[in-house]
Design a protein around this motif. Structure first.
Motif, PDB file in Angstrom:
ATOM      1  N   MET A 233       3.191  -5.823   6.093  1.00  0.00           N
ATOM      2  CA  MET A 233       2.234  -5.129   6.259  1.00  0.00           C
ATOM      3  C   MET A 233       1.337  -4.881   7.730  1.00  0.00           C
ATOM      4  O   MET A 233       1.217  -6.161   8.212  1.00  0.00           O
ATOM      5  CB  MET A 233       1.484  -4.993   5.495  1.00  0.00           C
ATOM      6  CG  MET A 233       0.789  -3.278   4.961  1.00  0.00           C
ATOM      7  SD  MET A 233      -0.220  -2.490   3.380  1.00  0.00           S
ATOM      8  CE  MET A 233      -1.700  -3.936   4.275  1.00  0.00           C
ATOM      9  N   ARG A 234       1.642  -3.876   8.332  1.00  0.00           N
ATOM     10  CA  ARG A 234       1.418  -3.198   9.555  1.00  0.00           C
ATOM     11  C   ARG A 234       0.382  -2.572   9.680  1.00  0.00           C
ATOM     12  O   ARG A 234       1.046  -1.390   8.967  1.00  0.00           O
ATOM     13  CB  ARG A 234       2.344  -3.289  11.040  1.00  0.00           C
ATOM     14  CG  ARG A 234       1.630  -3.254  11.912  1.00  0.00           C
ATOM     15  CD  ARG A 234       2.713  -2.696  13.275  1.00  0.00           C
ATOM     16  NE  ARG A 234       2.887  -4.951  13.653  1.00  0.00           N
ATOM     17  CZ  ARG A 234       2.651  -5.552  14.523  1.00  0.00           C
ATOM     18  NH1 ARG A 234       1.398  -4.904  14.356  1.00  0.00           N
ATOM     19  NH2 ARG A 234       3.614  -5.979  14.451  1.00  0.00           N
ATOM     20  N   SER A 261      -7.005  -6.308   1.624  1.00  0.00           N
ATOM     21  CA  SER A 261      -7.088  -6.352   0.794  1.00  0.00           C
ATOM     22  C   SER A 261      -7.100  -5.477  -0.529  1.00  0.00           C
ATOM     23  O   SER A 261      -6.530  -5.914  -1.233  1.00  0.00           O
ATOM     24  CB  SER A 261      -8.992  -6.987   0.838  1.00  0.00           C
ATOM     25  OG  SER A 261      -9.586  -5.800   0.828  1.00  0.00           O
ATOM     26  N   GLN A 262      -6.376  -4.337   0.343  1.00  0.00           N
ATOM     27  CA  GLN A 262      -6.519  -3.453  -0.469  1.00  0.00           C
ATOM     28  C   GLN A 262      -5.251  -2.626  -1.048  1.00  0.00           C
ATOM     29  O   GLN A 262      -4.462  -2.426  -2.094  1.00  0.00           O
ATOM     30  CB  GLN A 262      -7.529  -1.504  -0.420  1.00  0.00           C
ATOM     31  CG  GLN A 262      -8.475  -2.745  -0.719  1.00  0.00           C
ATOM     32  CD  GLN A 262      -9.245  -2.490  -1.863  1.00  0.00           C
ATOM     33  OE1 GLN A 262      -8.770  -1.711  -3.403  1.00  0.00           O
ATOM     34  NE2 GLN A 262      -9.892  -3.988  -2.041  1.00  0.00           N
ATOM     35  N   TYR A 263      -4.207  -2.873  -0.172  1.00  0.00           N
ATOM     36  CA  TYR A 263      -2.737  -2.476  -0.246  1.00  0.00           C
ATOM     37  C   TYR A 263      -1.875  -3.492   0.131  1.00  0.00           C
ATOM     38  O   TYR A 263      -2.100  -4.241   0.768  1.00  0.00           O
ATOM     39  CB  TYR A 263      -2.802  -1.459   0.962  1.00  0.00           C
ATOM     40  CG  TYR A 263      -3.637  -0.244   0.889  1.00  0.00           C
ATOM     41  CD1 TYR A 263      -3.727   0.815   0.198  1.00  0.00           C
ATOM     42  CD2 TYR A 263      -5.402   0.162   1.087  1.00  0.00           C
ATOM     43  CE1 TYR A 263      -4.563   1.876  -0.618  1.00  0.00           C
ATOM     44  CE2 TYR A 263      -6.279   1.056   0.779  1.00  0.00           C
ATOM     45  CZ  TYR A 263      -5.851   1.660   0.426  1.00  0.00           C
ATOM     46  OH  TYR A 263      -6.584   2.984  -0.180  1.00  0.00           O
ATOM     47  N   SER A 297       9.366   2.569   4.954  1.00  0.00           N
ATOM     48  CA  SER A 297       8.616   1.379   3.846  1.00  0.00           C
ATOM     49  C   SER A 297       7.636   2.953   2.844  1.00  0.00           C
ATOM     50  O   SER A 297       7.519   3.967   2.825  1.00  0.00           O
ATOM     51  CB  SER A 297       7.586   0.483   4.171  1.00  0.00           C
ATOM     52  OG  SER A 297       8.398   0.008   5.635  1.00  0.00           O
ATOM     53  N   VAL A 298       7.208   1.534   2.535  1.00  0.00           N
ATOM     54  CA  VAL A 298       6.410   2.753   0.683  1.00  0.00           C
ATOM     55  C   VAL A 298       5.063   2.088   0.223  1.00  0.00           C
ATOM     56  O   VAL A 298       5.247   0.591   0.739  1.00  0.00           O
ATOM     57  CB  VAL A 298       7.078   2.532  -0.271  1.00  0.00           C
ATOM     58  CG1 VAL A 298       5.710   3.182  -1.901  1.00  0.00           C
ATOM     59  CG2 VAL A 298       8.109   3.936  -0.852  1.00  0.00           C
ATOM     60  N   LEU A 299       4.010   3.112   0.997  1.00  0.00           N
ATOM     61  CA  LEU A 299       2.520   2.126   0.793  1.00  0.00           C
ATOM     62  C   LEU A 299       2.028   1.744  -1.160  1.00  0.00           C
ATOM     63  O   LEU A 299       1.933   3.592  -1.602  1.00  0.00           O
ATOM     64  CB  LEU A 299       1.858   2.997   1.496  1.00  0.00           C
ATOM     65  CG  LEU A 299       0.162   2.142   1.227  1.00  0.00           C
ATOM     66  CD1 LEU A 299      -0.274   1.136   1.630  1.00  0.00           C
ATOM     67  CD2 LEU A 299      -0.989   2.719   2.026  1.00  0.00           C
TER      68      LEU A 299
END
Length: 377
Positions: A233-234, A261-263, A297-299
């Motif tokens: 993840m960027r 920390s959240q995603y 991408s999908v978050l």
């Protein structure tokens, strides 16, 4: 591009950014906003301006207009730039590769102007290109007067627009090979060897940071557009108007800590991934290869179950030849549980010209030959 927002009212109350005038945090692939504070406030961007300068440099490299080993000659005007510089002398030649190091690592104003003149012929024309690119990107709260970020009337941007510029620049994988360097040298084999040290100290001190650009003037105060990558993840974080470099770095660090920390993200396609073949009846080629314009991408929120992810492509109606490589020819949509979460343009991967009369005749004959003659027993 459909930009989903994860910046709920409760999350916006978090004391992540307290002292900077403006800030934003977004996930690079989807453009999802994870946090923002006064992100549309027009402010001087200082040397973060060079993000747009580097976008145009990367476009010129990708199109073949310039090459990394090409030597650029510094004009007297470029060499006269004050502020951050790599101390180019009038008439000195330096490769595009070294000029990029000078811009990305040391924030060289002289290198930025030298590259602007090499690409556009003059600084003024390059600034026109910068503003044209900003318009194409929909950056309605941005206006440039120079390619350096030196103080000037009517030179402004916003945290939101800077983040969108960072997303655009990060499409070019090559760029982080420069912005991610903490130190390097110019003029290696001369008696004028010059040590470069990155103005973005987080490159050294925060795991995963590999760019992008700091900024400082007395008017702008301390600014930073930064990017970090972890577990595929960027994210991009921007703070503008911080009172000190310590506060600037601390608030960017808090933004990154929150994001990671959240995603998490789930990659679907890399940039330039082939997603479709489309018939071109009147083209000099029988079909057009369609590719993604960016990584898709999908978050996802950590701790939540993944929904059903689907993708679809809607091509533009009545695509006419000629089609140039890189032309937008349709839109890719990403759905999670039936809801569209992102849209991304798809592009032609090649030039397709109008077919000649002879090509059309050959194609028609070939198709006719494949059709069985139902009247023969």
């Amino acid at each position: 591009m459909l930009v989903p927002s994860f910046a709920s009212a409760e999350e916006a109350k978090r004391n992540i950014v307290e002292e900077s005038s403006s800030a934003i945090l977004l996930e690079r692939d989807t453009g999802a906003v994870l946090f923002e504070k006064e992100s549309d406030k027009k402010l001087p961007p200082a040397s973060m301006t060079k993000i747009m300068t580097m976008i145009l440099i990367m476009e010129a490299i990708e199109s073949g207009k310039i090459s990394l080993d090409q030597k650029i000659r510094a004009s007297e005007y470029a060499a006269s730039m004050g502020g951050s510089q790599i101390f180019l002398e009038a008439g000195e030649e330096m490769t595009v590769d070294d000029m990029l190091k000078g811009i990305a690592i040391a924030s060289g104003n002289d290198a930025s102007v030298a590259m602007a003149e090499a690409i556009a012929g003059s600084e003024d024309e390059f600034v026109n290109m910068m503003n044209q690119k900003a318009t194409e990107m929909g950056l309605s709260n941005t206006h440039f007067v120079n390619p350096t970020g030196l103080p000037a009337k009517d030179h402004y941007s916003t945290a939101n627009d800077m983040a969108l510029m960072a997303r655009e620049l990060l499409k070019y994988d090559l760029i982080t090979k420069y912005t991610g360097l903490y130190e390097d040298y110019l003029r290696q084999d001369t008696d004028k060897k010059f040590w470069l040290v990155n103005t973005n100290k987080l490159v050294k001190f925060y795991p995963g940071v590999d760019g992008l650009k700091t900024g400082f003037t007395s008017e702008a105060k301390y600014c930073l557009t930064a990017t970090a990558k972890r577990d595929d993840m960027r994210v991009v974080a921007v703070v503008m108007g911080a009172p000190t470099p310590k506060v600037r770095n601390a608030e960017i660090t808090k933004l990154f800590d929150y994001a990671f920390s959240q995603y998490k993200t789930q990659k679907l396609f890399d940039r330039h991934h082939v997603v479709k073949e489309v018939e071109m009846n009147k083209g000099d080629q029988a079909s057009m290869t369609v590719v993604t314009s960016e990584r898709v991408s999908v978050l996802l929120k950590k701790g939540q179950e993944n929904g059903e992810i689907t993708t679809s492509i809607k091509m533009n109606e009545n695509i006419q030849t000629p089609v140039k490589k890189g032309d937008e020819v349709g839109m890719l949509s990403v759905k999670v549980d039936g809801h569209v979460t992102a849209k991304s343009p798809v592009l032609s991967s090649e030039d397709i010209h109008q077919a000649s009369w002879w090509q059309l005749m050959k194609r028609t004959a070939a198709q006719f030959a494949k059709t069985p003659n139902e009247g023969v027993k």
